[in-house]
Scaffold this motif. Structure first.
Motif, PDB file in Angstrom:
ATOM      1  N   VAL A  74       0.838  -1.208   0.000  1.00  0.00           N
ATOM      2  CA  VAL A  74       0.000   0.000   0.000  1.00  0.00           C
ATOM      3  C   VAL A  74       0.867   1.250   0.000  1.00  0.00           C
ATOM      4  N   VAL A  75       1.956   1.207   0.784  1.00  0.00           N
ATOM      5  CA  VAL A  75       2.887   2.355   0.823  1.00  0.00           C
ATOM      6  C   VAL A  75       3.502   2.570  -0.555  1.00  0.00           C
ATOM      7  N   GLN A  76       3.974   1.490  -1.183  1.00  0.00           N
ATOM      8  CA  GLN A  76       4.647   1.609  -2.476  1.00  0.00           C
ATOM      9  C   GLN A  76       3.676   2.023  -3.581  1.00  0.00           C
ATOM     10  N   LYS A  77       2.386   1.707  -3.376  1.00  0.00           N
ATOM     11  CA  LYS A  77       1.390   2.056  -4.413  1.00  0.00           C
ATOM     12  C   LYS A  77       0.882   3.484  -4.237  1.00  0.00           C
ATOM     13  N   HIS A  78       0.627   3.882  -2.979  1.00  0.00           N
ATOM     14  CA  HIS A  78      -0.077   5.151  -2.749  1.00  0.00           C
ATOM     15  C   HIS A  78       0.784   6.286  -2.198  1.00  0.00           C
ATOM     16  N   ALA A  79       1.943   5.974  -1.654  1.00  0.00           N
ATOM     17  CA  ALA A  79       2.775   7.052  -1.092  1.00  0.00           C
ATOM     18  C   ALA A  79       3.836   7.485  -2.095  1.00  0.00           C
ATOM     19  N   THR A  80       4.291   8.726  -1.949  1.00  0.00           N
ATOM     20  CA  THR A  80       5.325   9.292  -2.818  1.00  0.00           C
ATOM     21  C   THR A  80       6.694   9.053  -2.205  1.00  0.00           C
ATOM     22  N   ARG A  81       7.602   8.513  -3.004  1.00  0.00           N
ATOM     23  CA  ARG A  81       8.972   8.291  -2.494  1.00  0.00           C
ATOM     24  C   ARG A  81       9.546   9.586  -1.935  1.00  0.00           C
ATOM     25  N   GLY A  82      10.163   9.494  -0.741  1.00  0.00           N
ATOM     26  CA  GLY A  82      10.815  10.670  -0.167  1.00  0.00           C
ATOM     27  C   GLY A  82       9.875  11.617   0.555  1.00  0.00           C
ATOM     28  N   ASP A  83       8.580  11.219   0.640  1.00  0.00           N
ATOM     29  CA  ASP A  83       7.579  12.066   1.298  1.00  0.00           C
ATOM     30  C   ASP A  83       7.020  11.329   2.517  1.00  0.00           C
ATOM     31  N   PRO A  84       7.636  11.544   3.704  1.00  0.00           N
ATOM     32  CA  PRO A  84       7.214  10.806   4.910  1.00  0.00           C
ATOM     33  C   PRO A  84       5.731  10.969   5.232  1.00  0.00           C
ATOM     34  N   GLN A  85       5.182  12.173   5.053  1.00  0.00           N
ATOM     35  CA  GLN A  85       3.765  12.372   5.389  1.00  0.00           C
ATOM     36  C   GLN A  85       2.876  11.484   4.537  1.00  0.00           C
ATOM     37  N   SER A  86       3.234  11.297   3.267  1.00  0.00           N
ATOM     38  CA  SER A  86       2.391  10.455   2.393  1.00  0.00           C
ATOM     39  C   SER A  86       2.487   8.980   2.810  1.00  0.00           C
ATOM     40  N   VAL A  87       3.634   8.592   3.373  1.00  0.00           N
ATOM     41  CA  VAL A  87       3.789   7.215   3.869  1.00  0.00           C
ATOM     42  C   VAL A  87       2.888   7.018   5.094  1.00  0.00           C
ATOM     43  N   ILE A  88       2.928   7.993   5.996  1.00  0.00           N
ATOM     44  CA  ILE A  88       2.094   7.962   7.212  1.00  0.00           C
ATOM     45  C   ILE A  88       0.609   7.912   6.829  1.00  0.00           C
ATOM     46  N   SER A  89       0.197   8.783   5.899  1.00  0.00           N
ATOM     47  CA  SER A  89      -1.223   8.840   5.494  1.00  0.00           C
ATOM     48  C   SER A  89      -1.665   7.552   4.821  1.00  0.00           C
ATOM     49  N   ALA A  90      -0.797   6.967   4.001  1.00  0.00           N
ATOM     50  CA  ALA A  90      -1.153   5.723   3.301  1.00  0.00           C
ATOM     51  C   ALA A  90      -1.373   4.589   4.302  1.00  0.00           C
ATOM     52  N   ILE A  91      -0.492   4.506   5.304  1.00  0.00           N
ATOM     53  CA  ILE A  91      -0.627   3.447   6.310  1.00  0.00           C
ATOM     54  C   ILE A  91      -1.884   3.674   7.152  1.00  0.00           C
ATOM     55  N   ASP A  92      -2.104   4.916   7.573  1.00  0.00           N
ATOM     56  CA  ASP A  92      -3.296   5.206   8.397  1.00  0.00           C
ATOM     57  C   ASP A  92      -4.583   4.895   7.636  1.00  0.00           C
ATOM     58  N   HIS A  93      -4.645   5.246   6.345  1.00  0.00           N
ATOM     59  CA  HIS A  93      -5.853   4.973   5.547  1.00  0.00           C
ATOM     60  C   HIS A  93      -6.087   3.460   5.439  1.00  0.00           C
ATOM     61  N   PHE A  94      -5.011   2.732   5.163  1.00  0.00           N
ATOM     62  CA  PHE A  94      -5.101   1.262   5.030  1.00  0.00           C
ATOM     63  C   PHE A  94      -5.583   0.640   6.338  1.00  0.00           C
ATOM     64  N   CYS A  95      -5.017   1.097   7.476  1.00  0.00           N
ATOM     65  CA  CYS A  95      -5.340   0.477   8.771  1.00  0.00           C
ATOM     66  C   CYS A  95      -6.701   0.888   9.295  1.00  0.00           C
ATOM     67  N   ARG A  96      -7.186   2.044   8.848  1.00  0.00           N
ATOM     68  CA  ARG A  96      -8.512   2.502   9.276  1.00  0.00           C
ATOM     69  C   ARG A  96      -9.600   1.893   8.386  1.00  0.00           C
ATOM     70  N   HIS A  97      -9.321   1.716   7.104  1.00  0.00           N
ATOM     71  CA  HIS A  97     -10.385   1.290   6.175  1.00  0.00           C
ATOM     72  C   HIS A  97     -10.253  -0.131   5.654  1.00  0.00           C
ATOM     73  N   SER A  98      -9.055  -0.725   5.771  1.00  0.00           N
ATOM     74  CA  SER A  98      -8.884  -2.086   5.234  1.00  0.00           C
ATOM     75  C   SER A  98      -8.520  -3.077   6.326  1.00  0.00           C
ATOM     76  N   GLU A  99      -7.348  -2.957   6.908  1.00  0.00           N
ATOM     77  CA  GLU A  99      -6.886  -3.925   7.902  1.00  0.00           C
ATOM     78  C   GLU A  99      -6.240  -3.226   9.096  1.00  0.00           C
ATOM     79  N   TRP A 100      -6.846  -3.390  10.277  1.00  0.00           N
ATOM     80  CA  TRP A 100      -6.243  -2.821  11.483  1.00  0.00           C
ATOM     81  C   TRP A 100      -4.832  -3.374  11.670  1.00  0.00           C
ATOM     82  N   ALA A 101      -3.905  -2.527  12.115  1.00  0.00           N
ATOM     83  CA  ALA A 101      -2.564  -3.014  12.480  1.00  0.00           C
ATOM     84  C   ALA A 101      -2.066  -2.198  13.663  1.00  0.00           C
TER      85      ALA A 101
END
Ligand SMILES: CCNc1ncnc2c1ncn2[C@@H]1O[C@H](/C=C/CNC(=O)c2cc(-c3ccc(F)cc3)cc(O)c2O)[C@@H](O)[C@H]1O
Ligand SMILES: [Mg+2]
Length: 214
Positions: free
Chosen positions: A12-39
């Motif tokens: 999910v990070v590699q698909k939806h986040a922008t390389r070198g952009d930590p905030q986009s990595v954080i947002s991608a993980i939070d979206h996945f864990c809130r809407h798809s799979e809790w972690a």
């Protein structure tokens, strides 16, 4: 065979986040864990409290116990000043491999040293192996029954100095009763509870900030 949750989180990070952009990595993980799979990431709500503690402290030397997929590693490292270093300990090789890639995707590998191994083996080696005298900030988020023994081990190894801040996740859920009792009653700490919620849920949880008094 079916992929693991950490593997799906990395995809999910590699698909939806922008390389070198930590905030986009954080947002991608939070979206996945809130809407798809809790972690079991510290998440966005407790993560904002973590951000404020780190930003206020501006630490040079940081230790994280329990990397998992590297979510909190990215949250902390993105706020560190140039030259600051974060050492994160993870003893599960599969999780460590995922976390390395998440940290690299965020472009933070220069600030982060991920050590694959157990906290009890590596805390005593911080001085001779990493040249670390004392830590400015420690984030505890590993096995809950290990917060207290590892805190005592850090004290015994002289890794805490007057003003070192310990921030512990999950002090309500799953809970760390022995650790809480210790830091709240010991004359060596000044402790504060930040009430929040278990990541991605409405259940109560919180962070405990404990300042070592030396
Ligand atoms: C043996 C101690 N030393 C260790 N040294 C290095 N790494 C360690 C260590 N322990 C554990 N780890 C690693 O830290 C991570 C463990 C985290 C444990 N966290 C939790 O159990 C946890 C659990 C929950 C939770 C809350 C409510 C639930 F219903 C279900 C789960 C929420 C959280 O935020 C959590 O942090 C793993 O990556 C593990 O491999
Ligand atoms: Mg946690």
């Amino acid at each position: 065979t079916r992929s693991t949750r950490p593997q799906r989180l990395l995809k999910v990070v590699q698909k939806h986040a922008t390389r070198g952009d930590p905030q986009s990595v954080i947002s991608a993980i939070d979206h996945f864990c809130r809407h798809s799979e809790w972690a079991m990431n510290v998440g966005d709500e407790k993560g904002s409290i973590l951000d404020s503690v780190v930003s206020e402290l501006n630490p040079e030397k940081v230790l994280e116990l329990g990397t998992y997929c590297g979510y909190s590693t990215v949250r902390i490292a993105r706020l560190l000043p140039p030259g600051a270093r974060l050492i994160t300990l993870e003893f599960n090789a599969d999780y460590a491999a995922i976390a390395r890639q998440v940290i690299a995707w965020a472009g933070l590998e220069d600030k982060v040293q991920l050590v694959e191994g157990a906290s009890e083996d590596w805390i005593p080696r911080m001085k001779e192996h990493f040249g670390i005298e004392t830590f400015d900030f420690v984030f505890l988020d590993h096995w809950k029954d290990r917060y207290l023994p590892d805190t005592k081990l850090m004290e015994d190894c002289g890794l805490l100095r007057k003003g070192t801040v310990l921030l512990a996740d999950n002090v309500i859920c799953p809970g760390v009763p022995d650790y809480l009792e210790y830091v709240r009653n010991s004359l060596s700490y000044k402790s504060y509870y930040f009430k929040s919620h278990l990541e991605y849920t409405k259940a109560e949880d919180g962070l405990e900030k404990s300042v070592f008094l030396g």
